[in-house]
Each structure stands twice: as C-alpha cells, then as structure tokens.
Write a protein that holds these residues in place. Structure first.
Motif, PDB file in Angstrom:
ATOM      1  N   TYR A  66       6.773  43.496  36.031  1.00 16.24           N
ATOM      2  CA  TYR A  66       6.079  43.796  34.783  1.00 16.24           C
ATOM      3  C   TYR A  66       6.796  43.142  33.606  1.00 16.24           C
ATOM      4  O   TYR A  66       8.001  43.307  33.427  1.00 16.24           O
ATOM      5  CB  TYR A  66       6.004  45.298  34.555  1.00 16.24           C
ATOM      6  CG  TYR A  66       5.493  45.657  33.177  1.00 16.24           C
ATOM      7  CD1 TYR A  66       4.189  45.366  32.807  1.00 16.24           C
ATOM      8  CD2 TYR A  66       6.337  46.258  32.234  1.00 16.24           C
ATOM      9  CE1 TYR A  66       3.721  45.659  31.542  1.00 16.24           C
ATOM     10  CE2 TYR A  66       5.875  46.560  30.970  1.00 16.24           C
ATOM     11  CZ  TYR A  66       4.558  46.257  30.618  1.00 16.24           C
ATOM     12  OH  TYR A  66       4.103  46.538  29.353  1.00 16.24           O
ATOM     13  N   PRO A  68       6.566  43.231  29.575  1.00 15.78           N
ATOM     14  CA  PRO A  68       5.928  43.954  28.470  1.00 15.78           C
ATOM     15  C   PRO A  68       5.215  43.016  27.501  1.00 15.78           C
ATOM     16  O   PRO A  68       5.689  41.914  27.226  1.00 15.78           O
ATOM     17  CB  PRO A  68       7.112  44.660  27.781  1.00 15.78           C
ATOM     18  CG  PRO A  68       8.183  44.713  28.819  1.00 15.78           C
ATOM     19  CD  PRO A  68       8.022  43.478  29.634  1.00 15.78           C
ATOM     20  N   VAL A  74       2.068  52.136  28.504  1.00 14.97           N
ATOM     21  CA  VAL A  74       3.007  52.236  29.619  1.00 14.97           C
ATOM     22  C   VAL A  74       3.439  53.683  29.819  1.00 14.97           C
ATOM     23  O   VAL A  74       3.373  54.504  28.894  1.00 14.97           O
ATOM     24  CB  VAL A  74       4.257  51.354  29.387  1.00 14.97           C
ATOM     25  CG1 VAL A  74       3.882  49.884  29.332  1.00 14.97           C
ATOM     26  CG2 VAL A  74       4.993  51.765  28.112  1.00 14.97           C
ATOM     27  N   LEU A  90      11.067  51.163  32.160  1.00 13.37           N
ATOM     28  CA  LEU A  90       9.656  50.833  32.353  1.00 13.37           C
ATOM     29  C   LEU A  90       9.366  50.480  33.804  1.00 13.37           C
ATOM     30  O   LEU A  90       8.344  50.883  34.349  1.00 13.37           O
ATOM     31  CB  LEU A  90       9.241  49.680  31.443  1.00 13.37           C
ATOM     32  CG  LEU A  90       9.333  49.935  29.939  1.00 13.37           C
ATOM     33  CD1 LEU A  90       8.881  48.701  29.172  1.00 13.37           C
ATOM     34  CD2 LEU A  90       8.495  51.143  29.543  1.00 13.37           C
ATOM     35  N   SER A  91      10.238  49.703  34.426  1.00 13.80           N
ATOM     36  CA  SER A  91      10.078  49.315  35.829  1.00 13.80           C
ATOM     37  C   SER A  91      11.344  48.622  36.291  1.00 13.80           C
ATOM     38  O   SER A  91      12.219  48.293  35.482  1.00 13.80           O
ATOM     39  CB  SER A  91       8.869  48.384  36.007  1.00 13.80           C
ATOM     40  OG  SER A  91       9.095  47.148  35.360  1.00 13.80           O
ATOM     41  N   THR A  94      13.001  45.188  34.688  1.00 19.27           N
ATOM     42  CA  THR A  94      12.541  45.078  33.304  1.00 19.27           C
ATOM     43  C   THR A  94      13.557  45.757  32.399  1.00 19.27           C
ATOM     44  O   THR A  94      14.017  46.853  32.690  1.00 19.27           O
ATOM     45  CB  THR A  94      11.161  45.751  33.113  1.00 19.27           C
ATOM     46  OG1 THR A  94      10.207  45.114  33.949  1.00 19.27           O
ATOM     47  CG2 THR A  94      10.698  45.630  31.666  1.00 19.27           C
ATOM     48  N   ASN A 199       2.584  49.103  33.382  1.00 23.43           N
ATOM     49  CA  ASN A 199       3.825  48.789  34.097  1.00 23.43           C
ATOM     50  C   ASN A 199       3.795  49.240  35.549  1.00 23.43           C
ATOM     51  O   ASN A 199       4.828  49.344  36.200  1.00 23.43           O
ATOM     52  CB  ASN A 199       5.023  49.416  33.373  1.00 23.43           C
ATOM     53  CG  ASN A 199       4.863  50.907  33.127  1.00 23.43           C
ATOM     54  OD1 ASN A 199       3.766  51.405  32.926  1.00 23.43           O
ATOM     55  ND2 ASN A 199       5.964  51.625  33.126  1.00 23.43           N
TER      56      ASN A 199
END
Length: 243
Positions: A66, A68, A74, A90-91, A94, A199
């Motif tokens: 992902y 952004p 998200v 977020l993931s 990332t 995400n």
C-alpha cells in the motif's frame, strides 16, 4: 458509470479517454503519475478505470504494497502516542503515519479521545510524500465534522487485498465489480457494520462474535477464491441461516 482500458507501465494516457468535469478537478488514483505539464503515465499494469461523475481516473491492479495517497480512507492501528500526536501503522512495509491528537470532532486538550496501543481508527490521508511520513485526520478540515471517521470500537479487523478494498469501496454498479455478498447478507436481515480502508483492511462488527467472524471470513474468501456472484449468494444465505 466507469469505463476500462488495459494499460502497461510507462504507457501515456490518451487525454481523449480522461474524464472532463466542468467544475471538479481531475483526481488521479493509484497506478498513475503526473509529469508536468500535462502528461499522465501508468506506473503499473492493469485496467485503467475512469469515473466521469467523480472526474477520477485510476489503474485497477492487485499490488501487494500500500502506498498512501491524499484523500485515501484507511484503517490505522495506533502504535504509540505523545502529547500532540498518535503514531499509527497502516500496513506492512509502509511508513507509520501521524495523527494529531486534536484531529477528532469536538476534540480539545481535555476531551480528546484516549487511544491505547492497538486501538483502531478510521482516518483520511491528508499528506502523502515519499520524503515524509503520511499524516492522517479523523475530522473534515472544512466542516469540523467526523463524517464517519474516528475510533472503531468493538468488531474485528480483517486483512484483504488492495484490489478487494477498492471493490468494497466502489460496490456499485454490481455488474462492474461482481460483488453482491454484503448486499445479500443485509437483505437477509443480518445487521452489521463495516469500514473499509484502502490500505487493505476491513473492520466488521455485528450482533455477536460468531456472525462477525463469518462475515469477515466471507469477505476474505470472496477475495482470495474469486467467488462468483452465485457463490457469494450461497455464502450469504449460509451466514443468514446460521446467524
């Protein structure tokens, strides 16, 4: 109604197939890059999709990482915080994002939400730059309202592909995304809530843990097994029956 064309990395997008709205600026989504002054190229292989109503264009692809983009919704997981910011994941792979402590509807220094490590928030990306950490908000900067953003309490979090996240966030018209699972569950009388993050995260809450798990797993199965419309309807009927 969106239209689709297949593109490869490095392809220049023909301006004739780009949407042209009289008032809205052109919005570039995932898989596209703007080269000043007026050139738009694809960065991935996939279906070039355009939405004239939203004046948006993006490439539909099933990437694993992902990246952004400003405006993305998200689901972020709080990792730690200080007096001014929450720092959220977020993931995988990332960079963590920062979320101002006061970026919530009605928040003040005395009334701001108390978010512990592991808490989930539904947020919007406000800054996305490869040289800086992403920034988030849980309130509209123009209205001061949450507009559905903020802490997610209860429920369970499930991981899905980025392509599935985009399908869930653009479920209409059904003919284009072949996604009927959630509509079928709702029509069967099972109450539930979901929040979808670009995400690759989906939060599900229902009347009990069993139903929540069933809905979350059904979404994942629809994603990973590429279930047909009929298979989704059968799965939805089973969830309704067992709930």
């Amino acid at each position: 109604m969106a239209t689709e064309t297949f593109v490869l990395p490095g392809d220049t997008i023909d301006t004739e197939i780009l949407p042209s709205h009289p008032t809205l600026p052109l919005k570039l989504g995932p898989g596209l890059r703007h080269i000043p002054p007026n050139t738009i190229t694809s960065t991935v292989a996939g279906q070039l999709c355009t939405d004239k109503r939203k004046n948006a264009v993006w490439v539909e692809f099933n990437g694993s990482r992902y990246n952004p983009m400003v405006g993305d919704l998200v689901i972020a997981t709080v990792q730690k915080g200080d007096r001014d910011y929450h720092f959220c994941s977020l993931s995988d792979y990332t960079q963590n994002a920062s979320l101002p402590q006061l970026s919530f509807e009605g928040a003040t220094k005395k009334t701001k939400p108390q978010l512990n490590t592991g808490a989930l928030v539904y947020a919007r990306v406000t800054l996305a730059n490869k040289h800086m950490e992403p920034e988030l908000e849980c309130v509209s900067s123009s209205t001061g309202k949450s507009d559905g953003l903020g802490p997610l309490t209860g429920g369970m979090l499930f991981s899905i592909s980025l392509a599935m996240a985009r399908r869930l966030m653009h479920p209409k018209p059904v003919e284009q995304c072949n996604l009927v699972l959630l509509d079928a569950i709702g029509e069967g009388g099972v109450p539930f809530e979901i929040a979808v993050g670009r995400n690759g995260k989906v939060w599900v809450d229902s009347k009990n843990i069993k139903t929540t798990l069933a809905i979350g797993k059904a979404i994942q199965d629809t994603d990973t097994k590429s279930l047909t419309v009929e298979d989704q309807k059968k799965l939805a009927k089973k969830i309704v029956k067992d709930s």
